[in-house]
Design a protein around this motif. Structure first.
Motif, mmCIF file in Angstrom:
data_model
loop_
_atom_site.group_PDB
_atom_site.id
_atom_site.type_symbol
_atom_site.label_atom_id
_atom_site.label_comp_id
_atom_site.label_asym_id
_atom_site.label_seq_id
_atom_site.Cartn_x
_atom_site.Cartn_y
_atom_site.Cartn_z
ATOM 1 N N LYS A 159 31.375 83.784 29.225
ATOM 2 C CA LYS A 159 32.046 83.939 27.932
ATOM 3 C C LYS A 159 32.278 82.572 27.271
ATOM 4 C CE LYS A 159 34.652 88.161 28.926
ATOM 5 N NZ LYS A 159 36.017 88.700 29.154
ATOM 6 N N PHE A 160 32.721 81.608 28.076
ATOM 7 C CA PHE A 160 32.960 80.259 27.564
ATOM 8 C C PHE A 160 31.660 79.634 27.063
ATOM 9 C CE2 PHE A 160 33.184 75.673 28.078
ATOM 10 C CZ PHE A 160 34.308 75.386 27.319
ATOM 11 N N GLU A 161 30.602 79.782 27.839
ATOM 12 C CA GLU A 161 29.298 79.239 27.425
ATOM 13 C C GLU A 161 28.806 79.902 26.150
ATOM 14 O OE1 GLU A 161 27.046 79.878 30.996
ATOM 15 O OE2 GLU A 161 27.827 78.050 31.947
ATOM 16 N N ARG A 162 29.025 81.201 26.026
ATOM 17 C CA ARG A 162 28.623 81.919 24.809
ATOM 18 C C ARG A 162 29.419 81.418 23.602
ATOM 19 N NH1 ARG A 162 25.124 83.469 21.512
ATOM 20 N NH2 ARG A 162 25.687 85.237 20.241
ATOM 21 N N LEU A 163 30.729 81.223 23.769
ATOM 22 C CA LEU A 163 31.552 80.684 22.679
ATOM 23 C C LEU A 163 31.101 79.276 22.286
ATOM 24 C CD1 LEU A 163 35.163 81.873 23.582
ATOM 25 C CD2 LEU A 163 33.788 82.553 21.606
#
Length: 179
Positions: A12-16
């Motif tokens: 999720k962090f990488e996607r953000l």
């Protein structure tokens, strides 16, 4: 101090982070376009594109903007993502009458005068000139979609200038944000 994230949270962090990077990239592309060549798309280009491809003006404008921004949507996945997720939903053909009949725009009349470095005058958008027409839209995935508009006819608006630099103008963007 390290922060430990679960595999799901790390994704999720990488996607953000990827979305933030694309948000910035789109703002950079559109800033360059609006600063360097907001009149790249012309009536002739639009009409030729519409005739050859059988699409409405808004669709033609979107595709011409993608080309003008240097995106290769056929061979580059990232460029295609930027075009589909950002530029396509960003562009709108606007109705100039909607703004001309807005009470804020309609009742503000200025004389065309100059005093010292200052000037009150009417500026204009030419047909198919791109401009920021509203606030950025934040979608559910945190994509920041700029709002780019154009008219198919000339649109005049009052402006306050100092040394040919705009201080204030009653443009569609101002009308939208006032509402």
């Amino acid at each position: 101090m390290g922060i430990r994230l679960s595999t799901i949270d790390r994704r999720k962090f990488e996607r953000l982070a990827e979305i933030m990077e694309m948000n910035n990239e789109v703002v950079g592309l559109l800033s360059t376009y609006l600063t360097d060549c907001p009149n790249f798309v012309t009536e002739e280009l639009i009409h030729n594109f519409c005739e050859e491809c059988g699409v409405p003006e808004e669709e033609a404008f979107r595709h011409l903007l993608i080309v003008a921004c240097g995106l290769n949507i056929e061979n580059n996945v990232r460029d295609r993502q930027l075009a589909v997720n950002y530029l396509m939903p960003a562009v709108r053909k606007l109705d100039p009458q909607e703004y001309r009949t807005n009470p804020y725009y309609m009742h503000l009349r200025i004389p065309q005068v100059r005093f010292g470095d200052w000037e009150l005058k009417y500026e204009k958008y030419i047909p198919y000139e791109a401009f920021v027409c509203n606030e950025i839209v934040l979608d559910e995935d945190f994509k920041e979609i700029p709002q780019i508009g154009f008219f198919d006819t000339e649109f005049s608006f009052p402006a306050v200038m100092q040394n040919n630099n705009e201080w204030m103008a009653i443009k569609p963007n101002e009308v939208e944000t006032m509402q």
